[in-house]
Scaffold this active site. Structure first.
Site, PDB file in Angstrom:
ATOM      1  CE  LYS A   1      55.065 -11.611  72.483  1.00 15.99           C
ATOM      2  NZ  LYS A   1      55.806 -11.717  71.218  1.00 15.99           N
TER       3      LYS A   1
ATOM      4  CG  ASP B   1      57.473 -17.231  64.110  1.00 11.78           C
ATOM      5  OD1 ASP B   1      57.043 -17.832  63.096  1.00 11.78           O
ATOM      6  OD2 ASP B   1      56.826 -17.114  65.158  1.00 11.78           O
TER       7      ASP B   1
HETATM    8  P1  ADP Z   1      53.371 -14.170  69.553  1.00 15.12           P
HETATM    9  O1  ADP Z   1      54.792 -14.316  69.944  1.00 15.12           O
HETATM   10  O2  ADP Z   1      52.506 -14.819  70.566  1.00 15.12           O
HETATM   11  O3  ADP Z   1      53.082 -14.577  68.139  1.00 15.12           O
HETATM   12  P2  ADP Z   1      53.298 -11.388  68.725  1.00 15.12           P
HETATM   13  O4  ADP Z   1      54.389 -10.545  69.277  1.00 15.12           O
HETATM   14  O5  ADP Z   1      53.482 -11.862  67.326  1.00 15.12           O
HETATM   15  O6  ADP Z   1      53.020 -12.608  69.701  1.00 15.12           O
HETATM   16  O7  ADP Z   1      51.942 -10.594  68.850  1.00 15.12           O
HETATM   17  C1  ADP Z   1      50.686 -11.178  68.523  1.00 15.12           C
HETATM   18  C2  ADP Z   1      49.789 -10.172  67.821  1.00 15.12           C
HETATM   19  O8  ADP Z   1      49.576  -9.029  68.659  1.00 15.12           O
HETATM   20  C3  ADP Z   1      50.406  -9.606  66.562  1.00 15.12           C
HETATM   21  O9  ADP Z   1      50.102 -10.390  65.453  1.00 15.12           O
HETATM   22  C4  ADP Z   1      49.785  -8.229  66.464  1.00 15.12           C
HETATM   23  O10 ADP Z   1      48.521  -8.297  65.884  1.00 15.12           O
HETATM   24  C5  ADP Z   1      49.616  -7.825  67.910  1.00 15.12           C
HETATM   25  N1  ADP Z   1      50.747  -6.994  68.374  1.00 15.12           N
HETATM   26  C6  ADP Z   1      51.909  -7.412  68.912  1.00 15.12           C
HETATM   27  N2  ADP Z   1      52.724  -6.382  69.230  1.00 15.12           N
HETATM   28  C7  ADP Z   1      52.055  -5.269  68.883  1.00 15.12           C
HETATM   29  C8  ADP Z   1      52.351  -3.856  68.956  1.00 15.12           C
HETATM   30  N3  ADP Z   1      53.500  -3.405  69.455  1.00 15.12           N
HETATM   31  N4  ADP Z   1      51.425  -2.993  68.493  1.00 15.12           N
HETATM   32  C9  ADP Z   1      50.253  -3.438  67.984  1.00 15.12           C
HETATM   33  N5  ADP Z   1      49.912  -4.736  67.895  1.00 15.12           N
HETATM   34  C10 ADP Z   1      50.791  -5.653  68.334  1.00 15.12           C
HETATM   35 MG    MG Z   2      53.716 -13.670  66.452  1.00 12.92          MG
END
Ligand code: ADP
Ligand code: MG
Length: 393
Positions: free
Chosen positions: A121, A226
């Site tokens: 991320k 959130d």
């Molecule tokens: P933001 O803070 O920008 O909302 P998120 O952490 O919610 O970011 O991640 C955005 C999207 O990425 C999630 O909705 C999911 O679909 C995907 N995602 C995030 N972390 C993972 C993970 N560890 N494994 C698989 N998909 C992930």
């Molecule tokens: Mg998110």
């Protein structure tokens, strides 16, 4: 945002040396004077200038000559530094496809040497609030300097610390693998965001599990802030994983009650709308028809939020300080206020998202005082909290 990691392969040692020099210069300069970059990089015979041209071509730096000749990192440049550090450390060996575009992040698959796939991320603080502020130029009159690198790194550091602590306390979160700059690496969740799910075999069980998580978090002194269908992952066996923690706060937060209620309300509403979850009552419309028993079923913040200290203890142990916590909270609250005051999000093309625009955006956050920009002697501090914030030069 595109992440063309192929370019990584073509970048030389000198390229990274100069890129790192720009990063270091940005501790004290929004635009780093070319001469300073040259001095930090210490390449022979004007070599720095040639390298800068190459970096510019790959959009890893941005050139600005409005006040003096200088450069700054783009998010892409920052991405490359983090990725390089993690690859050097053996955390992963390849970057794969993009699997998520969050509100303020981009998520990619990355593969380890042995083929294990993880999730990476990249935090991009300011993306949403940039959209909101775009049309409100007045804010720019009160421009103050800030540092988007610092904020994004803080968000990553916080998220990593929480993911680790929550995992250790048995919460269903991705396994926190490593963290560098604005980037965290975690286990890949094999599932989908709940928002994509049309039908559940056991909506009652899933609902209970999710509400139970909010309750357990509060018992540990925490509010997600959130906690919604976008940040709850569910797999084929209807197992739940919660993600996305940069905005979590302590139950002792002055708006704790509001944040808690908002999380709970959101879940109740979503389940009623999507799964027609009939035993669920929306808190706001339930006063007269609701029996006492049903009222009691709804988690109550005041009876839960007794435990504090989790946050302070766990985060201090992880190197995430109270001061950093306050800084990032004030940023998030600032951007929430911006977002709720109405904006036209659709007219912004994400592909154009570049740090120089983020600058304008974040400049509205007057409440945030950044040590890096003030020329405080906080550099040591930052290093101590960052697993490695620049392993070159
Ligand atoms: P933001 O803070 O920008 O909302 P998120 O952490 O919610 O970011 O991640 C955005 C999207 O990425 C999630 O909705 C999911 O679909 C995907 N995602 C995030 N972390 C993972 C993970 N560890 N494994 C698989 N998909 C992930
Ligand atoms: Mg998110």
């Amino acid at each position: 945002m595109k992440l063309d990691v192929d370019a990584l392969r073509y970048l030389s040692k000198d390229d990274f040396r100069v890129l790192t020099a720009v990063e270091m210069g940005m501790r004290n300069h929004e635009i780093v004077p070319s001469e300073l970059i040259d001095r930090i990089a210490g390449l022979k015979h004007g070599g720095t200038y040639k390298v800068l041209k190459n970096l510019l071509k790959h959009k890893l730096v941005h050139h600005d000559s409005s006040k003096y000749d200088g450069f700054r990192l783009t998010y892409l440049g920052y991405d490359f530094l983090a990725i390089k550090a993690l690859v050097n450390r053996g955390v992963f060996a390849a970057v794969g496809r993009q699997i998520g575009v969050g509100k303020e992040s981009d998520i990619f698959e990355v593969a380890m040497e042995d083929g294990t796939v993880l999730a990476m991320k990249l935090h991009r603080l300011g993306r949403t609030s940039f959209r909101a502020v775009k049309s409100k130029r007045d804010y720019l009159l009160h421009r103050k300097s800030f540092n988007w690198l610092y904020l994004s790194r803080l968000a990553a550091l916080k998220e990593f610390a929480f993911m680790k602590a929550l995992g250790e306390h048995g919460f269903p979160v991705p396994n926190a693998v490593d963290c560098n700059r604005h980037c965290i690496v975690m286990s890949l969740v094999l599932g989908y965001p709940l928002v994509q799910v049309r039908e559940l075999r056991n909506p009652d069980v899933v609902f209970e599990t999710i509400v139970g998580l909010v309750v357990r978090l509060a018992e540990h002194g925490l509010i997600h802030c959130d906690f919604n269908e976008f940040n709850i992952m569910i797999d084929d066996d209807e197992n739940i994983t919660m993600i996305d923690f940069p905005q979590m706060v302590s139950v002792a937060h002055r708006n704790g009650q509001m944040y808690f209620d908002r999380d709970v309300d959101g879940i109740y509403k979503f389940f009623r709308k999507r799964f027609n979850h009939s035993v669920v009552e929306d808190s706001h419309s339930s006063h007269e028809t609701e029996s006492d028993i049903e009222e009691e079923e709804r988690p109550s913040f005041s009876s839960l939020a007794k435990a504090t200290g989790f946050l302070d203890k766990e985060l201090a142990a992880s190197g995430f300080t109270r001061r950093e916590q306050e800084q990032i909270e004030s940023f998030i609250e600032g951007s929430e206020a911006e977002n709720s005051s109405g904006s036209d999000e659709d007219d912004v093309d994400d592909s154009e998202f570049m740090p120089e625009k983020v600058d304008e955006d974040l400049s509205s956050l007057n409440s945030l005082r950044l040590a890096d920009q003030d020329g405080d002697d906080d550099d040591d501090d930052d290093d101590a909290h960052s697993p490695d914030n620049g392993d070159a030069v």
